[in-house]
Design a protein around this motif. Structure first.
Motif, mmCIF file in Angstrom:
data_model
loop_
_atom_site.group_PDB
_atom_site.id
_atom_site.type_symbol
_atom_site.label_atom_id
_atom_site.label_comp_id
_atom_site.label_asym_id
_atom_site.label_seq_id
_atom_site.Cartn_x
_atom_site.Cartn_y
_atom_site.Cartn_z
ATOM 1 N N TYR A 1 73.086 4.204 30.163
ATOM 2 C CA TYR A 1 73.122 3.478 28.817
ATOM 3 C C TYR A 1 74.316 2.590 28.916
ATOM 4 N N LEU A 2 74.173 1.185 28.815
ATOM 5 C CA LEU A 2 75.366 0.304 28.936
ATOM 6 C C LEU A 2 75.285 -0.762 27.794
ATOM 7 N N VAL B 1 66.402 -5.034 29.146
ATOM 8 C CA VAL B 1 67.402 -5.995 29.816
ATOM 9 C C VAL B 1 67.473 -7.086 28.931
ATOM 10 N N SER B 2 67.057 -6.756 27.593
ATOM 11 C CA SER B 2 67.106 -8.184 26.570
ATOM 12 C C SER B 2 68.457 -8.647 26.129
ATOM 13 N N TYR B 3 68.567 -9.649 25.369
ATOM 14 C CA TYR B 3 69.967 -10.397 25.026
ATOM 15 C C TYR B 3 70.993 -10.403 26.407
ATOM 16 N N GLY C 1 83.316 -6.636 32.146
ATOM 17 C CA GLY C 1 83.438 -6.964 33.753
ATOM 18 C C GLY C 1 82.194 -6.323 34.463
ATOM 19 N N ASP C 2 82.435 -5.675 35.348
ATOM 20 C CA ASP C 2 81.302 -5.118 36.324
ATOM 21 C C ASP C 2 80.899 -3.744 36.032
ATOM 22 N N ALA C 3 79.790 -3.456 35.996
ATOM 23 C CA ALA C 3 79.077 -2.121 36.177
ATOM 24 C C ALA C 3 78.298 -1.604 37.406
ATOM 25 N N SER C 4 78.044 -2.543 38.210
ATOM 26 C CA SER C 4 77.245 -2.413 39.323
ATOM 27 C C SER C 4 77.533 -1.334 40.085
ATOM 28 N N MET C 5 78.872 -0.851 40.107
ATOM 29 C CA MET C 5 79.432 0.302 41.037
ATOM 30 C C MET C 5 78.875 1.594 40.472
ATOM 31 N N ILE D 1 70.530 -2.007 29.451
ATOM 32 C CA ILE D 1 71.795 -2.911 29.842
ATOM 33 C C ILE D 1 71.657 -3.908 28.588
ATOM 34 N N SER D 2 70.884 -4.006 27.565
ATOM 35 C CA SER D 2 70.831 -4.734 26.671
ATOM 36 C C SER D 2 72.042 -5.243 26.048
#
Length: 327
Positions: A242-243, A289-291, A226-230, A266-267
């Protein structure tokens, strides 16, 4: 004659004061029990009954006023067995460290609950198993808790958010399951640096985490969806996020990043949208931001062209330096 007597008296008193043992007898007895529990290892060879634990023993520290043991740090040696219950019988302990001792096994010792003055607890790079106990939340003076690099399983206790002074929480590199506790968006005091990577955590990131201003948050190598923008926001002071290697799926286009963000990975997710132009204004030291499923032109400026193609490759249709030109 009088002068000679006085000098002999001073000399005798001085030698008596120098020979007087500082080490508290109860603490000494407990430490010798701990040594015996581990089979009199070489690592604790300085712990002998005929020497002063405050003066001659390694791995321990005494309070300069009361001479009670306040620190026990056993690190990187040949030690096997479980952490003994006797550690709970050092009532003035503020620092307790067992680390880099891969033959230390068993659960987290329940007697640690008695150490009400503890502010620094580090049990990392051991071979501990079992669950993370709820009693840790009763140690209200803890500023640092590290249980990383073990074999701990089960879910993360939501009660850890009740620790009012926690500055860092390391639960990374275990076998923890379940979701991130909702309570981690409601830490009672300071907001700790949060390290949960290399586990088997599932579910969504609780929306409540958006209320927190983490300086460091590492959720990489789990199964979070799901979302991690928060986790981001213009007004936050977050420096490291690191996600990587989760199943996160949200649009990057509308994310507002903290102005002081230094490291972002965030890869290996399913993140879509484009890289926002605001990223040219951020003092990034590392970026990956790869993959993912990103598209559009990589904005020009700031640090974005200082990274090589591996920062951006394996996306749906990203283009522009350092990748191929946009058509």
């Amino acid at each position: 004659m009088k002068t000679l007597f006085l000098s002999l008296l001073i000399s005798t008193l001085l030698s008596l004061s120098l020979s007087k043992e500082l080490c508290n007898s109860h603490d000494k007895k407990v430490l010798l029990q701990i040594k015996k529990h581990f089979g009199d290892p070489y690592l604790l060879a300085s712990w002998t009954s005929d020497t002063d634990c405050c003066k001659a023993w390694y791995q321990v520290e005494c309070d300069p006023t009361t001479n009670r043991i306040t620190s026990l740090t056993i690190f990187a040696g040949n030690l096997s067995g479980q952490i003994p219950a006797a550690v709970g019988d050092l009532p003035y302990l503020q620092t307790l460290v067992f680390r880099k001792l891969t033959d230390v096994t068993g659960p987290i010792q329940p007697a640690i609950a008695k150490l009400v003055h503890l502010n620094f607890l580090r049990l990392d790079r051991l071979n501990l198993t079992g669950t993370i106990p709820d009693f840790l939340s009763q140690l209200k003076n803890l500023t640092f808790l590290d249980l990383s690099f073990n074999g701990l399983s089960g879910s993360i206790p939501s009660s850890l958010a009740l620790l009012p002074n926690l500055g860092a929480l390391h639960l990374d590199r275990n076998k923890l399951t379940g979701s991130i506790p909702e309570s981690f968006g409601k830490f009672k005091g300071s907001v700790p640096d949060l390290y949960l990577s290399h586990n088997q955590l599932t579910g969504k990131i609780p929306a409540s985490l958006g209320n927190m201003d983490f300086s460091v948050i590492d959720l990489s190598r789990n199964k979070i969806v799901g979302d991690a923008s928060m986790l981001f926001g213009l007004n936050k002071t977050t420096r490291n996020v690191y996600l990587s290697r989760n199943i996160l799926e949200f649009s990057l286009s509308k994310v507002a990043f903290p102005s002081g963000l230094e490291n972002l990975d965030i890869s290996h997710n399913k993140i879509f949208g484009s890289i926002p132009p605001q990223m040219t204004q951020i003092p990034l030291q590392s970026l990956n931001v790869s993959y993912n499923r990103l598209c559009g032109q990589i904005p020009v400026g700031g640090e974005l062209q200082s990274f090589d193609y591996s920062t951006y490759f394996h996306n749906r249709c990203l283009c522009g330096a350092p990748l191929k030109n946009c058509k």
